[in-house]
Structure formats: structure tokens, C-alpha cells
Design a protein around this motif. Structure first.
Motif, mmCIF file in Angstrom:
data_model
loop_
_atom_site.group_PDB
_atom_site.id
_atom_site.type_symbol
_atom_site.label_atom_id
_atom_site.label_comp_id
_atom_site.label_asym_id
_atom_site.label_seq_id
_atom_site.Cartn_x
_atom_site.Cartn_y
_atom_site.Cartn_z
ATOM 1 N N HIS A 132 0.889 -1.107 0.227
ATOM 2 C CA HIS A 132 -0.533 -0.614 -0.176
ATOM 3 C C HIS A 132 0.967 1.519 -0.026
ATOM 4 O O HIS A 132 0.444 2.015 -0.121
ATOM 5 C CB HIS A 132 -0.940 0.104 1.331
ATOM 6 N N THR A 134 3.871 1.726 -1.492
ATOM 7 C CA THR A 134 4.265 1.768 -2.162
ATOM 8 C C THR A 134 2.940 2.412 -3.909
ATOM 9 O O THR A 134 4.049 2.405 -4.975
ATOM 10 C CB THR A 134 5.255 0.931 -3.073
ATOM 11 N N CYS A 135 1.852 2.182 -3.451
ATOM 12 C CA CYS A 135 1.022 2.787 -4.410
ATOM 13 C C CYS A 135 0.253 3.623 -4.164
ATOM 14 O O CYS A 135 -0.430 4.088 -4.942
ATOM 15 C CB CYS A 135 0.689 1.535 -5.258
ATOM 16 N N THR A 136 0.697 4.264 -2.725
ATOM 17 C CA THR A 136 0.079 5.407 -1.990
ATOM 18 C C THR A 136 0.758 6.599 -2.233
ATOM 19 O O THR A 136 1.725 6.547 -2.255
ATOM 20 C CB THR A 136 -0.229 4.829 -1.271
ATOM 21 N N GLU A 137 -0.522 7.482 -3.209
ATOM 22 C CA GLU A 137 0.685 8.916 -3.175
ATOM 23 C C GLU A 137 0.202 9.826 -2.201
ATOM 24 O O GLU A 137 -0.738 9.374 -0.982
ATOM 25 C CB GLU A 137 -0.591 9.633 -3.691
ATOM 26 N N GLY A 138 1.381 10.706 -1.524
ATOM 27 C CA GLY A 138 1.141 11.715 -0.258
ATOM 28 C C GLY A 138 2.039 11.149 1.019
ATOM 29 O O GLY A 138 2.245 10.038 0.745
ATOM 30 N N ASN A 139 1.885 11.750 2.004
ATOM 31 C CA ASN A 139 2.984 11.063 2.912
ATOM 32 C C ASN A 139 2.493 10.726 4.149
ATOM 33 O O ASN A 139 2.953 10.760 5.050
ATOM 34 C CB ASN A 139 3.275 12.769 3.271
ATOM 35 N N THR A 174 4.249 10.569 9.895
ATOM 36 C CA THR A 174 4.516 10.567 8.554
ATOM 37 C C THR A 174 5.187 9.453 7.450
ATOM 38 O O THR A 174 6.320 9.189 8.184
ATOM 39 C CB THR A 174 5.105 11.943 8.102
ATOM 40 N N LYS A 175 4.779 9.452 5.911
ATOM 41 C CA LYS A 175 6.840 8.312 5.366
ATOM 42 C C LYS A 175 7.324 9.419 5.536
ATOM 43 O O LYS A 175 8.267 8.651 5.622
ATOM 44 C CB LYS A 175 5.721 8.632 4.148
ATOM 45 N N GLU A 186 12.963 7.925 -0.254
ATOM 46 C CA GLU A 186 12.637 7.338 -1.620
ATOM 47 C C GLU A 186 12.706 6.718 -2.049
ATOM 48 O O GLU A 186 12.327 5.726 -2.287
ATOM 49 C CB GLU A 186 11.670 8.673 -1.509
ATOM 50 N N THR A 187 13.723 6.723 -2.472
ATOM 51 C CA THR A 187 13.927 5.589 -4.033
ATOM 52 C C THR A 187 14.887 4.520 -3.292
ATOM 53 O O THR A 187 14.192 2.697 -3.841
ATOM 54 C CB THR A 187 15.214 6.220 -5.101
ATOM 55 N N ARG A 190 11.752 2.596 -1.965
ATOM 56 C CA ARG A 190 10.605 1.917 -2.649
ATOM 57 C C ARG A 190 11.836 0.482 -3.146
ATOM 58 O O ARG A 190 10.640 -0.772 -3.156
ATOM 59 C CB ARG A 190 10.485 2.643 -3.422
#
Length: 220
Positions: A132, A134-139, A174-175, A186-187, A190
Motif C-alpha cells: 500500500h 508503494t502505490c499510495t501518493e502523499g505523505n 508520516t512517510k 524515497e528511492t 521503494r
């Protein structure tokens, strides 16, 4: 900050450094063993010590998620510790389960096999969480964490625990904060999450098959 507090903080930072990479690598090793045995047409004889070590590497992630998953963290760590202790005298997961079956203690509280089932759910919840994330936008992590908990752990928890977890979701990091705690960007995060997802899937399927092939079921 006192010297003692600094030492604890440093130890925690070291423990959390490269957590995602270590998790991904450990589960890839397990997945490779399982795939090789499948190719040979045999039941994989996964070493209990290797499995419990891989599972122990997931523990720091639960801690980083905070109060929402405190119960899951405590329960998971206790079960993994039991399997680690058992690995000192039991070589493989199948041998461990067959021993419990012979002793007629599979469903007894604290049995190694029952603890294995609980640990498997922890591994699965993290896998679904990563899917979830890796496929969800936002923080925000609230939606990914809520969905992962609802899918994997909530069906086995009572009302009080579900309510406590729901309340704790508002205190999730938060993320960006989670990645900072894990010393990832982030990279890289993921990449490691996707690697864990791919390698945890065959490990979870393998454990389910161990239970089902012995007619133990997995929904208890």
C-alpha cells in the motif's frame, strides 16, 4: 541528554540503520531456499535459526511505526524470541511442527507452531503495508497502515485491541518521518520494500502450505 540516554539513542539508530535492506536480503535468502526445493520437488527444509533471524530483522520496523502497532510489536517480538530459542535444539521448521503434532500441543498457548502462525501474520502485515505504501501518493501512512491492519491482523484481534490500534493510527509517523527513522530516501526505500514484497510472498505461502499439508488450518 545524559551519556546513558545517548548510548541508548545511538544503539537504536544503529539497529534501525539499513533495516529495510537487511529485511529484504534476509527474506530473499529464505525465498531462494524455498524456490530451489520447489524446483527439486521437495518440501523445503528451512532452518529455524535462519528463519527466526530474518524475522527478528522486521522488529525495528514495528517500533518505528509507534503506538498504533505497539501491541503487534510486543506480540511479534515475543513469538520470534520463542522461535529463536527453539532453534538452539530444533533444526528446521517442518521438524518443529511435526514435534508439536506428535506432542499434541499445536494449539496450546505458547507452542512453537502457534507462535509460528502469529509470526507469519506479522510478516504478512508488513508485506501488505509495503504494497500500500508503494502505490499510495502523499505523505500519510494512515491509509496504508489501516488497510494492512484490517486485512491481516484485525480479524484475529478482539474489539479492545482493534479500537486501541484505530486510535493509535492518528499518531503514526508520516512517510517522510518513517524513512528518516530508517535512514532511507524515497528511492532506496521503494526498492527495498518491493524486494521484501517479492521475497516475503513465497515465504508466507510456504508457511501456509506447512500448516495446510498437515491439516492444521491457518485461521485460528
Amino acid at each position: 541528554m545524559s551519556l546513558f540516554q545517548y548510548a541508548i539513542s545511538s544503539d537504536q539508530s544503529m539497529a534501525e540503520e539499513k533495516t529495510l535492506m537487511k529485511m529484504a536480503e534476509a527474506f530473499e535468502e529464505l525465498a531462494n531456499i524455498i524456490r530451489q526445493s520447489k524446483d527439486d520437488g521437495e518440501e523445503a527444509k528451512v532452518e529455524l535459526a535462519l528463519f527466526s533471524r530474518a524475522c527478528s530483522l522486521v522488529s525495528p520496523l514495528f517500533r518505528c511505526l509507534g503506538i498504533a502497532f505497539k501491541f503487534a510489536e510486543l506480540d511479534y517480538v515475543a513469538k520470534v524470541n520463542d522461535l529463536t530459542e527453539a532453534s538452539k535444539s530444533i533444526l528446521t521448521l517442518p521438524v518443529m511442527m511435526d514435534g508439536d503434532i506428535e506432542a499434541n500441543c499445536v494449539r496450546r498457548a505458547g507452542s512453537h507452531t502457534k507462535n509460528l502462525l502469529r509470526v507469519k501474520r506479522g510478516i504478512d502485515m508488513v508485506k501488505v503495508l509495503f504494497e500500500h505504501i508503494t502505490c499510495t501518493e502523499g505523505n500519510s501512512l494512515k491509509d496504508p497502515a489501516s488497510k494492512a491492519y484490517a486485512q491481516v491482523l484485525a480479524p484475529y484481534h478482539g474489539w479492545a485491541i482493534r479500537k486501541a490500534v484505530g486510535a493509535g493510527m492518528y499518531a503514526l509517523p508520516t512517510k517522510a518521518q518513517l524513512l528518516n527513522k530508517l535512514n532511507e530516501d524515497e528511492t532506496s526505500a521503494r526498492m527495498h520494500m518491493q524486494s521484501y514484497i517479492a521475497s516475503a510472498a513465497p515465504v508466507i505461502a510456504y508457511i501456509d502450505k506447512l500448516f495446510i499439508s498437515r491439516e492444521l488450518g491457518i485461521d485460528w
